[in-house]
Design an enzyme around this catalytic site. Structure first.
Site, PDB file in Angstrom:
ATOM      1  N   LYS A 186      61.485  -3.714  15.811  1.00  0.00           N
ATOM      2  CA  LYS A 186      60.891  -5.024  16.137  1.00  0.00           C
ATOM      3  C   LYS A 186      60.746  -5.136  17.661  1.00  0.00           C
ATOM      4  O   LYS A 186      60.535  -4.127  18.334  1.00  0.00           O
ATOM      5  CB  LYS A 186      61.719  -6.167  15.563  1.00  0.00           C
ATOM      6  N   SER A 220      67.815  -6.545   5.156  1.00  0.00           N
ATOM      7  CA  SER A 220      69.256  -6.497   5.395  1.00  0.00           C
ATOM      8  C   SER A 220      69.924  -5.273   4.775  1.00  0.00           C
ATOM      9  O   SER A 220      71.069  -5.345   4.321  1.00  0.00           O
ATOM     10  CB  SER A 220      69.921  -7.794   4.920  1.00  0.00           C
ATOM     11  N   GLU A 259      59.814  -5.767   0.710  1.00  0.00           N
ATOM     12  CA  GLU A 259      60.714  -6.512   1.592  1.00  0.00           C
ATOM     13  C   GLU A 259      60.698  -7.987   1.216  1.00  0.00           C
ATOM     14  O   GLU A 259      59.810  -8.739   1.654  1.00  0.00           O
ATOM     15  CB  GLU A 259      60.253  -6.374   3.046  1.00  0.00           C
ATOM     16  N   GLY A 298      66.450  -9.908   7.936  1.00  0.00           N
ATOM     17  CA  GLY A 298      67.179 -10.416   9.092  1.00  0.00           C
ATOM     18  C   GLY A 298      68.117 -11.566   8.770  1.00  0.00           C
ATOM     19  O   GLY A 298      68.607 -12.248   9.668  1.00  0.00           O
ATOM     20  N   HIS A 304      53.819  -6.397   7.837  1.00  0.00           N
ATOM     21  CA  HIS A 304      55.206  -6.886   7.869  1.00  0.00           C
ATOM     22  C   HIS A 304      55.184  -8.402   7.713  1.00  0.00           C
ATOM     23  O   HIS A 304      54.288  -9.080   8.229  1.00  0.00           O
ATOM     24  CB  HIS A 304      55.870  -6.475   9.189  1.00  0.00           C
ATOM     25  N   GLU A 313      56.701 -10.651   9.158  1.00  0.00           N
ATOM     26  CA  GLU A 313      56.657 -11.400  10.428  1.00  0.00           C
ATOM     27  C   GLU A 313      55.230 -11.484  10.955  1.00  0.00           C
ATOM     28  O   GLU A 313      54.852 -12.470  11.596  1.00  0.00           O
ATOM     29  CB  GLU A 313      57.619 -10.752  11.450  1.00  0.00           C
ATOM     30  N   ASN A 328      62.913  -0.099  11.962  1.00  0.00           N
ATOM     31  CA  ASN A 328      61.935  -1.009  12.584  1.00  0.00           C
ATOM     32  C   ASN A 328      62.664  -1.737  13.712  1.00  0.00           C
ATOM     33  O   ASN A 328      63.447  -2.640  13.462  1.00  0.00           O
ATOM     34  CB  ASN A 328      61.413  -2.004  11.545  1.00  0.00           C
TER      35      ASN A 328
HETATM   36  C1  PEP Z   1      62.546  -5.341   8.698  1.00  0.00           C
HETATM   37  O1  PEP Z   1      62.355  -5.764   9.826  1.00  0.00           O
HETATM   38  O2  PEP Z   1      61.640  -4.765   8.108  1.00  0.00           O
HETATM   39  C2  PEP Z   1      63.858  -5.539   8.097  1.00  0.00           C
HETATM   40  C3  PEP Z   1      64.063  -5.131   6.881  1.00  0.00           C
HETATM   41  O3  PEP Z   1      64.812  -6.155   8.884  1.00  0.00           O
HETATM   42  P1  PEP Z   1      66.387  -6.302   8.546  1.00  0.00           P
HETATM   43  O4  PEP Z   1      66.848  -4.945   8.071  1.00  0.00           O
HETATM   44  O5  PEP Z   1      66.999  -6.705   9.827  1.00  0.00           O
HETATM   45  O6  PEP Z   1      66.509  -7.323   7.463  1.00  0.00           O
END
Ligand code: PEP
Length: 247
Positions: free
Chosen positions: A11, A209, A165, A171, A94, A96, A9
């Site tokens: 982003k 992460s 998630e 992040g 997501h 976000e 992803n």
């Molecule tokens: C994500 O954006 O779905 C995500 C898991 O980000 P990160 O791996 O940076 O935590």
């Protein structure tokens, strides 16, 4: 055995030049992976990435879609438009988007319906905030989020990918422990089993992460079928190493 899915992803990152370097680097390092690999890119770069990834071993994905089919919705992008650019996966819900755009469970479920109707696989994100985990509400929250998608999509639920998630792990560099992740995945698997006799083929992937150092252990868990990778998907060597752990 089900193939693992590793989806990047990006982003709101990238540029024409950086995308080209990244995609070409990944294609050169990938060979013929025995797992599935997808890149969910910003919509303005779909055409570029479609061309770069043509005939390669990776699938194209988008990061969001409109809940509407067509019409006067300035700034929105429909599932049919994504389909025209060869999009195979679309992230919906997501954290976000839930957090900054106030997307509700019902809206996320509608978005999943929209992409399924165009032959695109939704990657449905669910996950609890830190406050919800600390209040012992993790199961309740992820089950509520998934229930909305199951309810709206009926037997098509077997066509989705679910991404667990934990919001506090996205992040932040904090990863859910192997046990925490596997435990929530098992809960989601049970919920899917109660809804569909095809539940065992629904990939449930982990995001938060995930990196080159922790991927192998996470991906070895019985109910973790892959990863949704943010930051680490922007570096060729990190992403290739996660893919290698899955393959
Ligand atoms: C994500 O954006 O779905 C995500 C898991 O980000 P990160 O791996 O940076 O935590």
């Amino acid at each position: 055995m089900k193939k693992k899915l590793i989806a990047g992803n990006w982003k709101m990152n990238g540029s024409l030049a950086a995308n080209e370097t990244l995609v070409k680097g990944l294609l050169a390092g990938l060979g013929a992976p025995v797992c599935q690999v997808a890149l969910c890119v910003p919509s303005v770069y779909l055409a570029q990435c479609q061309a770069l990834m043509a005939h390669g071993a990776m699938s194209l994905g988008s990061q969001d879609v409109s809940q509407h089919e067509v019409g006067a919705f300035t700034g929105e992008i429909s599932a049919a438009m994504l389909q025209e650019f060869g999009v195979h996966y679309c992230i919906v819900g997501h954290s976000e988007r839930r957090q900054y755009h106030f997307e509700s469970d019902v809206l996320v479920a509608t978005k999943a319906q929209r992409v399924l109707a165009c032959g695109i696989t939704p990657i449905v994100c669910v996950g609890e905030t830190l406050a919800e985990r600390e209040a012992g509400r993790t199961e309740e929250v992820v089950k509520r989020q998934l229930a909305a998608v199951i309810h709206a999509n009926g037997c098509c639920i077997s066509e989705v990918v679910v991404a667990y998630e934990p919001v506090w792990a996205i992040g932040t560099g904090k990863t859910a422990s192997i046990e925490q992740a596997q435990q929530v995945h098992a809960v989601l698997r049970q919920q899917l089993q109660a809804a569909s006799n095809q539940a065992d083929r629904i990939p449930i992937i982990y995001g938060g992460s995930m990196n080159a150092a922790n991927a192998a252990q996470l991906l070895a868990q019985p109910d973790i079928d892959g990863g949704l990778v943010g930051g680490a998907s922007l570096k060729v060597s990190d992403f290739l190493s996660i893919i290698a752990s899955a393959c």
